[in-house]
Design a protein around this motif. Structure first.
Motif, mmCIF file in Angstrom:
data_model
loop_
_atom_site.group_PDB
_atom_site.id
_atom_site.type_symbol
_atom_site.label_atom_id
_atom_site.label_comp_id
_atom_site.label_asym_id
_atom_site.label_seq_id
_atom_site.Cartn_x
_atom_site.Cartn_y
_atom_site.Cartn_z
ATOM 1 N N ARG A 58 0.782 -1.258 -0.186
ATOM 2 C CA ARG A 58 0.117 0.060 0.017
ATOM 3 C C ARG A 58 0.947 1.148 0.048
ATOM 4 N NH1 ARG A 58 -3.147 -2.629 4.864
ATOM 5 N NH2 ARG A 58 -1.068 -3.571 5.063
ATOM 6 N N PRO A 59 1.395 1.642 -1.102
ATOM 7 C CA PRO A 59 2.329 2.481 -1.279
ATOM 8 C C PRO A 59 1.762 3.903 -0.745
ATOM 9 C CG PRO A 59 2.045 1.988 -3.339
ATOM 10 C CD PRO A 59 1.367 0.828 -2.634
ATOM 11 N N PHE A 60 0.337 4.061 -0.857
ATOM 12 C CA PHE A 60 -0.285 5.490 -0.647
ATOM 13 C C PHE A 60 -0.924 5.415 0.358
ATOM 14 C CE2 PHE A 60 -0.240 4.661 -5.295
ATOM 15 C CZ PHE A 60 0.577 5.832 -5.882
ATOM 16 N N ALA A 61 -0.817 4.582 1.388
ATOM 17 C CA ALA A 61 -1.301 4.700 2.894
ATOM 18 C C ALA A 61 -0.273 5.390 3.584
ATOM 19 C CB ALA A 61 -1.128 3.197 3.245
ATOM 20 N N ALA A 62 -0.543 5.674 4.852
ATOM 21 C CA ALA A 62 0.362 6.617 5.921
ATOM 22 C C ALA A 62 1.626 6.021 5.677
ATOM 23 C CB ALA A 62 -0.328 6.488 7.233
ATOM 24 N N ARG A 63 2.734 6.959 6.025
ATOM 25 C CA ARG A 63 3.868 6.823 5.633
ATOM 26 C C ARG A 63 4.619 5.275 6.355
ATOM 27 N NH1 ARG A 63 6.906 12.546 5.766
ATOM 28 N NH2 ARG A 63 5.668 12.833 3.756
ATOM 29 N N LEU A 64 4.368 5.275 7.449
ATOM 30 C CA LEU A 64 5.025 4.118 8.463
ATOM 31 C C LEU A 64 4.550 2.654 7.761
ATOM 32 C CD1 LEU A 64 6.679 3.112 10.404
ATOM 33 C CD2 LEU A 64 4.624 3.289 12.076
ATOM 34 N N ARG A 65 2.972 2.910 7.608
ATOM 35 C CA ARG A 65 2.421 1.621 6.955
ATOM 36 C C ARG A 65 2.795 1.269 5.699
ATOM 37 N NH1 ARG A 65 -0.015 -2.220 9.102
ATOM 38 N NH2 ARG A 65 1.583 -3.114 7.506
ATOM 39 N N SER B 79 14.316 -0.293 3.968
ATOM 40 C CA SER B 79 13.102 0.094 4.452
ATOM 41 C C SER B 79 13.220 -0.216 5.897
ATOM 42 C CB SER B 79 12.073 -0.683 3.726
ATOM 43 O OG SER B 79 12.459 -1.869 3.725
ATOM 44 N N GLY B 80 13.765 -1.445 6.473
ATOM 45 C CA GLY B 80 13.929 -1.800 7.799
ATOM 46 C C GLY B 80 14.528 -0.600 8.515
ATOM 47 N N SER B 81 15.688 0.047 8.108
ATOM 48 C CA SER B 81 16.357 1.019 8.953
ATOM 49 C C SER B 81 15.540 2.146 9.252
ATOM 50 C CB SER B 81 17.582 1.349 8.224
ATOM 51 O OG SER B 81 18.555 -0.100 7.921
ATOM 52 N N ILE B 82 14.812 2.409 7.979
ATOM 53 C CA ILE B 82 14.000 3.606 8.027
ATOM 54 C C ILE B 82 12.871 3.435 8.904
ATOM 55 C CG2 ILE B 82 12.440 4.876 6.591
ATOM 56 C CD1 ILE B 82 14.470 4.393 4.219
ATOM 57 N N ILE B 83 12.254 2.318 8.830
ATOM 58 C CA ILE B 83 11.131 2.109 9.909
ATOM 59 C C ILE B 83 11.606 2.158 11.464
ATOM 60 C CG2 ILE B 83 9.640 0.302 10.963
ATOM 61 C CD1 ILE B 83 9.503 -0.845 7.662
ATOM 62 N N PHE B 84 12.786 1.598 11.557
ATOM 63 C CA PHE B 84 13.247 1.496 13.003
ATOM 64 C C PHE B 84 13.448 3.055 13.472
ATOM 65 C CE2 PHE B 84 17.098 1.954 15.753
ATOM 66 C CZ PHE B 84 16.848 0.903 16.624
ATOM 67 N N LEU B 85 13.980 3.782 12.431
ATOM 68 C CA LEU B 85 14.173 5.186 12.930
ATOM 69 C C LEU B 85 12.761 5.854 12.906
ATOM 70 C CD1 LEU B 85 17.157 6.108 10.633
ATOM 71 C CD2 LEU B 85 17.181 5.950 12.973
ATOM 72 N N MET B 86 11.933 5.748 12.171
ATOM 73 C CA MET B 86 10.519 6.579 12.270
ATOM 74 C C MET B 86 9.787 6.137 13.542
ATOM 75 S SD MET B 86 8.985 5.724 8.387
ATOM 76 C CE MET B 86 7.733 6.898 8.204
ATOM 77 N N LYS B 87 9.914 4.571 13.912
ATOM 78 C CA LYS B 87 9.172 4.519 15.253
ATOM 79 C C LYS B 87 9.769 5.085 16.331
ATOM 80 C CE LYS B 87 7.237 -0.022 14.172
ATOM 81 N NZ LYS B 87 7.119 -1.643 14.201
ATOM 82 N N ARG B 88 10.889 5.339 16.355
ATOM 83 C CA ARG B 88 11.739 6.025 17.554
ATOM 84 C C ARG B 88 12.040 7.435 17.346
ATOM 85 N NH1 ARG B 88 12.479 1.163 16.604
ATOM 86 N NH2 ARG B 88 12.700 -0.656 18.108
ATOM 87 N N ARG B 89 11.382 8.016 16.496
ATOM 88 C CA ARG B 89 11.701 9.380 16.176
ATOM 89 C C ARG B 89 11.018 10.198 17.326
ATOM 90 N NH1 ARG B 89 13.819 12.044 12.007
ATOM 91 N NH2 ARG B 89 13.387 10.402 10.717
ATOM 92 N N ARG B 90 9.867 9.957 17.411
ATOM 93 C CA ARG B 90 9.071 10.847 18.495
ATOM 94 C C ARG B 90 9.525 10.735 19.933
ATOM 95 N NH1 ARG B 90 2.701 10.255 17.888
ATOM 96 N NH2 ARG B 90 2.995 11.230 15.881
ATOM 97 N N GLN B 91 9.931 9.429 20.331
ATOM 98 C CA GLN B 91 10.305 9.146 21.412
ATOM 99 C C GLN B 91 11.860 9.699 21.860
ATOM 100 O OE1 GLN B 91 9.777 5.265 22.823
ATOM 101 N NE2 GLN B 91 9.256 5.935 24.983
ATOM 102 N N SER B 92 12.594 9.417 20.815
ATOM 103 C CA SER B 92 14.136 9.742 21.239
ATOM 104 C C SER B 92 14.731 10.496 19.908
ATOM 105 C CB SER B 92 14.811 8.240 20.976
ATOM 106 O OG SER B 92 14.083 7.085 21.606
#
Lengths: 104, 488
Positions: free
Chosen positions: B170-177, B347-360
């Motif tokens: 789903r490339p047009f879904a929310a960014r993390l998805r 993509s795995g590295s980007i997801i790792f960073l996206m998930k932690r950006r808000r907190q850290s």
């Protein structure tokens, strides 16, 4: 030979996608009625592809069989994403038009 | 119970995946380029004519003076015979990093006047040693183990949706998805290939992981070998080199009586023997069967074919990993699968960073991690493209030209890491991603004009395939980079 294998795998994976409720929901499609008649084909296609690979060169059949599956799955995933986007835009446009007509 | 296992595996998958993923991205990217090493060497030596005459075994004798010179310098030269993949006769030797090659006319044996280049094998060396010798080899081998761990934990995490989500993109879904879908599709769909490469790659380097001597001595040795960055200095041979070699055509004919007609791949020269070896393209079983001849009078010394089940297992795994038996179609499948492996790590590295950006996101370690991710995911392809640019723009008469190409690659990569780190530490990582993606797009987009401008005898309507394919892949990479930069 590789192109034929990718085509046959794509056919199989398309049928598989049509059987997945999640995939159908994503593309806003109904389960087609003709799908029941293709059940046998769905099970015949993978061994058929393997047969093509073995006929070409037995010693390298398995790697070719697996690699063509991966490429076909990628192609179907990309195609399905495109189809879903197209249908989403189509339905959104239809809804906008209907709303405009209702206003008139 | 299952949920707990999944949660624990999620932690393992994320941290081990990110720590090893940035290095494995480089390993997969360089690996998928190394699949086309011979073809890339042809792109990097554009002076060689695209069409050549048929091979004549007599031409082999014209290469012998150059072979003699290399042997006298203490090198181990070998001659690669023409094949469907590469039409030239090539004299090669390993310079400590890559196989340097000089092409010869396959009919007359005349040396072709081409530029010196590190060639496509530059990426082969990068793939398994990161150009750091035994030390790099050890690091890559351990990264292979981490990859096996990540794959195992990834399968456990994703077991529930393995079939239903197989093609759900789903490339047009929310960014993390959208990134998660890209990661899952790349990983699950290409799982057989990635698993095969991880297992066979680690198996091939098993000696590094389980050294015959103690780990301490082995590591000490690794540091000792890789520490000096001085140029490769081969030892002078202790055994005297014969003044003249026997004619090679009868030797090849004799060897083919044992290993099969048309099955000769290369001829390796040593002071005491001439090895006529089976071609790697004969099948997935990489036997390296060879017939040895005396370099003095050319009589048969021995026929070597290693037997045994363990040896055959090793040969099959090597054959499947190196992919030298493949035709063009299968080679592209390997390339595409390797590229999708790289997409999985990116993509795995980007997801790792996206998930932690808000907190850290404000933490210094997070910023360093993001800087490294920019330098790895965008920096390596930029370095690779810069290598191609350097090949065409550096003066042909430059001394140590192959080394200079490597230095340009390294300089661009380091610059990318430094710039990514600077933008990340300044708190503007998106700017860093965007600028570097645009640079990558520019390098890829203008590679075609550069190729057309600097290739001798270029004709617009008759583009040899290796050049067209390389330019088109660079164009595609440019298109993807521009799209990503636009959508950030």
């Amino acid at each position: 030979m590789i192109a034929l294998c990718i085509f046959l795998w794509s056919l199989f994976l398309l049928l598989q996608a049509c059987h997945e409720p999640k995939m159908l929901r994503f593309a806003r499609l109904q389960k087609p009625a003709w799908l029941q008649r293709t059940r046998a084909l769905r099970f015949v296609l993978p061994p058929m592809v393997l047969g093509v690979c073995v006929a070409e060169r037995a010693s390298t059949a398995i790697p070719v069989w697996v690699a063509t599956f991966s490429v076909a799955a990628l192609l179907v995933a990309l195609g399905w994403a495109g189809l879903a986007r197209y249908r989403e835009l189509l339905l959104t446009t239809a809804e906008v038009r209907a709303a405009a007509l209702r206003k008139e | 119970m299952q949920d707990t296992l999944r949660t624990r595996m999620g932690w393992l998958h994320a941290w081990v995946g990110f720590a090893a993923g940035l290095l494995l991205f480089c390993v997969f990217t360089s690996g998928c380029l190394a699949v086309f090493d011979t073809e890339l060497t042809r792109w990097l030596q554009p002076e060689a004519p695209p069409q050549t005459a048929a091979f004549s075994p007599r031409s082999l004798d014209h290469v012998l003076p150059a072979v003699h010179d290399l042997l006298a310098q203490g090198e181990k030269p070998f001659v690669t015979l023409p094949s469907a993949r590469d039409p030239y006769l090539r004299l090669e030797h390993h310079d400590g990093h890559e196989f340097l090659t000089v092409p010869y006319n396959p009919q007359t044996g005349e040396r072709l006047n081409v530029r010196a280049t590190a060639g496509g094998t530059f990426f082969y060396d990068l793939h398994y040693t990161m150009r750091s010798g035994v030390y790099g080899e050890t690091v890559v081998a351990f990264a292979g183990l981490a990859l096996l761990l990540t794959i195992g934990s990834g399968i456990i995490i994703h077991l529930k949706g393995l079939v239903s989500d197989l093609m759900l993109l789903r490339p047009f879904a929310a960014r993390l998805r959208a990134w998660l879908d890209v990661h899952v599709v790349a990983a699950v769909v290409f799982l057989p290939f990635i698993l095969l490469m991880a297992y066979s790659g680690t198996f091939i380097r098993a000696r590094t992981l389980f050294p015959p001597v103690s780990y301490l001595a082995s590591l000490e040795n690794a540091f000792r070998v890789s520490a000096p960055s001085a140029a490769h200095r081969p030892e002078k041979p202790a055994v005297p080199i014969p003044e003249a070699f026997p004619p090679l055509a009868p030797l090849v004919a004799e060897a083919e009586r044992t290993i099969g007609a048309g099955q000769t791949g290369y001829i390796l020269f040593q002071p005491q023997t001439i090895l006529v070896s089976r071609t790697d393209s004969s099948g997935p079983l990489l036997t390296r069967e060879h017939v040895d001849f005396s370099p003095v009078d050319g009589h048969v010394l021995r026929h070597v074919l290693l037997p045994g089940a363990i040896t055959h297992t090793e040969q099959v795994l090597k054959g499947l990993h190196y992919a030298r038996w493949t035709g063009v179609g299968m080679r592209w499948l390997y390339f595409l699968s390797g590229a999708m492996g790289a997409v999985m790590f990116a993509s795995g590295s980007i997801i790792f960073l996206m998930k932690r950006r808000r907190q850290s996101g404000e933490r210094i370690m997070f910023r360093i991690a993001e800087g490294l991710a920019i330098g790895s995911v965008v920096g390596l392809p930029m370095g690779a493209l810069a290598f191609f640019w350097a090949n065409r723009l550096l003066p042909i008469s430059l001394p140590d030209r192959p080394l200079a190409e490597g230095h340009v690659f390294l300089a661009v990569w380091v610059l990318s890491v430094v710039s990514g780190m600077a933008w990340s530490l300044l708190g503007r990582p998106l700017q860093g991603w965007k600028i570097q993606l645009f640079c990558l797009g520019g390098l890829g987009f203008f590679l075609t004009p550069l190729d057309l401008a600097t290739r001798p005898g270029v004709a617009f309507f008759h583009v040899p395939t290796v050049f067209a394919a390389t330019d088109l892949v660079a164009l595609f990479l440019a298109f993807v980079s521009f799209q990503m930069a636009r959508r950030l």
